[in-house]
Design a protein around this motif. Structure first.
Motif, PDB file in Angstrom:
ATOM      1  N   SER A 106       0.580  -0.970   0.008  1.00 33.69           N
ATOM      2  CA  SER A 106      -0.038  -0.044  -0.022  1.00 33.69           C
ATOM      3  C   SER A 106       0.913   1.540  -0.428  1.00 33.69           C
ATOM      4  CB  SER A 106      -0.712   0.352   1.168  1.00 33.69           C
ATOM      5  OG  SER A 106      -1.502   1.017   1.313  1.00 33.69           O
ATOM      6  N   VAL A 107       0.625   2.140  -1.203  1.00 33.36           N
ATOM      7  CA  VAL A 107       1.562   2.469  -1.207  1.00 33.36           C
ATOM      8  C   VAL A 107       1.170   4.777   0.009  1.00 33.36           C
ATOM      9  CG1 VAL A 107       1.909   5.058  -2.797  1.00 33.36           C
ATOM     10  CG2 VAL A 107       2.021   2.757  -3.367  1.00 33.36           C
ATOM     11  N   LYS A 108      -0.475   4.268  -0.204  1.00 30.33           N
ATOM     12  CA  LYS A 108      -0.362   5.073   1.120  1.00 30.33           C
ATOM     13  C   LYS A 108      -0.287   5.438   2.290  1.00 30.33           C
ATOM     14  CE  LYS A 108      -4.712   6.632  -1.564  1.00 30.33           C
ATOM     15  NZ  LYS A 108      -6.043   7.097  -1.632  1.00 30.33           N
ATOM     16  N   ALA A 109      -0.210   4.002   2.221  1.00 30.78           N
ATOM     17  CA  ALA A 109       0.025   3.091   4.462  1.00 30.78           C
ATOM     18  C   ALA A 109       1.627   3.696   4.674  1.00 30.78           C
ATOM     19  CB  ALA A 109       0.096   1.878   4.559  1.00 30.78           C
ATOM     20  N   HIS A 110       2.486   3.951   3.426  1.00 31.90           N
ATOM     21  CA  HIS A 110       3.767   3.613   4.002  1.00 31.90           C
ATOM     22  C   HIS A 110       4.165   5.318   3.330  1.00 31.90           C
ATOM     23  CE1 HIS A 110       5.596  -0.728   3.822  1.00 31.90           C
ATOM     24  NE2 HIS A 110       4.894  -0.711   1.894  1.00 31.90           N
ATOM     25  N   TYR A 111       3.304   5.709   3.179  1.00 35.26           N
ATOM     26  CA  TYR A 111       3.764   7.757   3.100  1.00 35.26           C
ATOM     27  C   TYR A 111       2.894   7.979   3.882  1.00 35.26           C
ATOM     28  CZ  TYR A 111       2.280  11.850   2.157  1.00 35.26           C
ATOM     29  OH  TYR A 111       1.734  13.993   2.244  1.00 35.26           O
ATOM     30  N   LEU A 112       2.230   7.347   4.543  1.00 35.83           N
ATOM     31  CA  LEU A 112       2.062   7.901   6.310  1.00 35.83           C
ATOM     32  C   LEU A 112       1.972   7.924   7.491  1.00 35.83           C
ATOM     33  CD1 LEU A 112      -2.589   7.209   5.335  1.00 35.83           C
ATOM     34  CD2 LEU A 112      -1.363  10.013   5.380  1.00 35.83           C
ATOM     35  N   LEU A 113       2.914   6.327   7.312  1.00 36.68           N
ATOM     36  CA  LEU A 113       3.575   6.066   8.385  1.00 36.68           C
ATOM     37  C   LEU A 113       4.960   7.184   8.141  1.00 36.68           C
ATOM     38  CD1 LEU A 113       4.512   3.957  10.313  1.00 36.68           C
ATOM     39  CD2 LEU A 113       5.095   2.760   8.863  1.00 36.68           C
ATOM     40  N   GLU A 125      13.430   6.744  10.506  1.00 35.82           N
ATOM     41  CA  GLU A 125      12.813   5.509  10.050  1.00 35.82           C
ATOM     42  C   GLU A 125      11.772   5.823   8.783  1.00 35.82           C
ATOM     43  OE1 GLU A 125      10.562   3.510  13.296  1.00 35.82           O
ATOM     44  OE2 GLU A 125      11.701   4.687  14.398  1.00 35.82           O
ATOM     45  N   ALA A 126      10.884   7.461   8.929  1.00 35.35           N
ATOM     46  CA  ALA A 126      10.600   8.075   8.375  1.00 35.35           C
ATOM     47  C   ALA A 126      11.003   8.341   6.819  1.00 35.35           C
ATOM     48  CB  ALA A 126      10.194   9.592   8.360  1.00 35.35           C
ATOM     49  N   ARG A 127      11.849   8.410   6.685  1.00 34.42           N
ATOM     50  CA  ARG A 127      12.779   8.563   5.733  1.00 34.42           C
ATOM     51  C   ARG A 127      12.980   6.989   4.823  1.00 34.42           C
ATOM     52  NH1 ARG A 127      19.224   8.872   5.242  1.00 34.42           N
ATOM     53  NH2 ARG A 127      18.817   6.558   6.787  1.00 34.42           N
ATOM     54  N   GLU A 128      13.253   5.718   5.390  1.00 31.61           N
ATOM     55  CA  GLU A 128      13.080   4.221   4.965  1.00 31.61           C
ATOM     56  C   GLU A 128      11.443   4.359   4.626  1.00 31.61           C
ATOM     57  OE1 GLU A 128      15.873   2.235   4.332  1.00 31.61           O
ATOM     58  OE2 GLU A 128      16.463   4.556   4.911  1.00 31.61           O
ATOM     59  N   SER A 133       7.278   3.645   0.162  1.00 32.15           N
ATOM     60  CA  SER A 133       6.195   4.878  -0.677  1.00 32.15           C
ATOM     61  C   SER A 133       6.693   4.703  -2.407  1.00 32.15           C
ATOM     62  CB  SER A 133       5.988   5.633  -0.198  1.00 32.15           C
ATOM     63  OG  SER A 133       4.517   6.388  -0.943  1.00 32.15           O
ATOM     64  N   LEU A 134       7.896   5.679  -2.044  1.00 30.23           N
ATOM     65  CA  LEU A 134       7.837   5.598  -3.235  1.00 30.23           C
ATOM     66  C   LEU A 134       8.473   4.422  -4.558  1.00 30.23           C
ATOM     67  CD1 LEU A 134       8.516   9.281  -4.700  1.00 30.23           C
ATOM     68  CD2 LEU A 134      11.279   8.776  -4.473  1.00 30.23           C
ATOM     69  N   SER A 135       8.664   4.074  -3.774  1.00 30.80           N
ATOM     70  CA  SER A 135       9.040   2.854  -4.696  1.00 30.80           C
ATOM     71  C   SER A 135       8.278   1.334  -5.435  1.00 30.80           C
ATOM     72  CB  SER A 135      10.073   1.707  -4.162  1.00 30.80           C
ATOM     73  OG  SER A 135       9.574   1.623  -3.215  1.00 30.80           O
ATOM     74  N   GLU A 151       7.662  15.120  -1.253  1.00 24.02           N
ATOM     75  CA  GLU A 151       8.200  16.634  -0.049  1.00 24.02           C
ATOM     76  C   GLU A 151       8.474  15.963   0.899  1.00 24.02           C
ATOM     77  OE1 GLU A 151       4.870  18.482  -0.930  1.00 24.02           O
ATOM     78  OE2 GLU A 151       5.476  19.894  -3.056  1.00 24.02           O
ATOM     79  N   ALA A 152       8.340  15.282   1.411  1.00 30.10           N
ATOM     80  CA  ALA A 152       8.105  14.229   3.103  1.00 30.10           C
ATOM     81  C   ALA A 152       9.595  13.880   3.039  1.00 30.10           C
ATOM     82  CB  ALA A 152       6.891  14.043   2.964  1.00 30.10           C
ATOM     83  N   LEU A 153       9.649  13.220   1.960  1.00 27.30           N
ATOM     84  CA  LEU A 153      11.160  12.443   1.765  1.00 27.30           C
ATOM     85  C   LEU A 153      11.848  14.143   1.460  1.00 27.30           C
ATOM     86  CD1 LEU A 153      12.948  10.004   1.385  1.00 27.30           C
ATOM     87  CD2 LEU A 153      12.772   9.996  -0.906  1.00 27.30           C
TER      88      LEU A 153
END
Length: 182
Positions: A106-113, A125-128, A133-135, A151-153
């Motif tokens: 889930s792209v959204k789940a990884h992004y939101l995490l 941890e956020a970067r990972e 999510s990006l991949s 942007e978050a990355l």
């Protein structure tokens, strides 16, 4: 919020054009997930409330949908999006982790995490999570999401760099202090 703008999966699209939708395919559902009527009603209410900016009420509607249809990751990420708007980062993290346990791609789940961890000061941890999510977002259907992820990355990388610079400066100050005392 879960599929309103996303195109249907290729398999569903092909089979629907052939006149035989796949078993359980619900065009109003997410990614072919057929929800029980009560869960669908609550999901629709949550989406409507979210679009009106009523995030607390939307989160409650998604919670009721989750109770009516447990194990549906899209409902959990929708609630996480509401909690993101309310800046309840602990709840965003919890929901994102739950959604990832239900659907690890889930792209959204990884992004939101990633966003929740970033707000909580857990930059590495956020970067990972954001890199994951990006991949996962390489397909064209996630093009609009990629900018938010990038942007978050960028912010996670910047926070990591600033912290590293501060640590180096502290080490330099300690070394200067040691040299002065010699």
């Amino acid at each position: 919020l879960g599929g309103g703008r996303d195109p249907p999966p290729v398999r569903a699209l092909v089979l629907t054009r052939m006149g035989r939708p796949p078993p359980g395919f619900n065009p109003q559902g997410d990614n072919g997930i057929k929800l029980p009527p009560e869960a669908q009603r609550e999901r629709d209410m949550g989406k409507a409330l979210f679009s009106q900016g009523k995030w607390e009420e939307a989160a409650e509607a998604f919670s009721r949908a989750i109770v009516a249809a447990p194990g549906v990751h899209v409902l959990v990420t929708n609630r996480a999006l509401c909690n993101q708007k309310l800046e309840r980062w602990g709840e965003v993290e919890r929901d994102a982790r739950e959604a990832m346990s239900l659907n690890s791609s889930s792209v959204k789940a990884h992004y939101l995490l990633g966003k929740a961890l970033l707000e909580g000061g857990k930059h590495k941890e956020a970067r990972e999570a954001l890199l994951k999510s990006l991949s996962l977002s390489s397909s064209p259907e996630f093009k609009s999401y990629r900018l938010s992820i990038e942007e978050a990355l960028y912010m996670s990388r910047k926070c990591i760099w600033v912290k590293e610079q501060e640590e180096e400066e502290e080490k330099g100050e300690a070394l200067r202090s040691d040299l002065v005392t010699l």
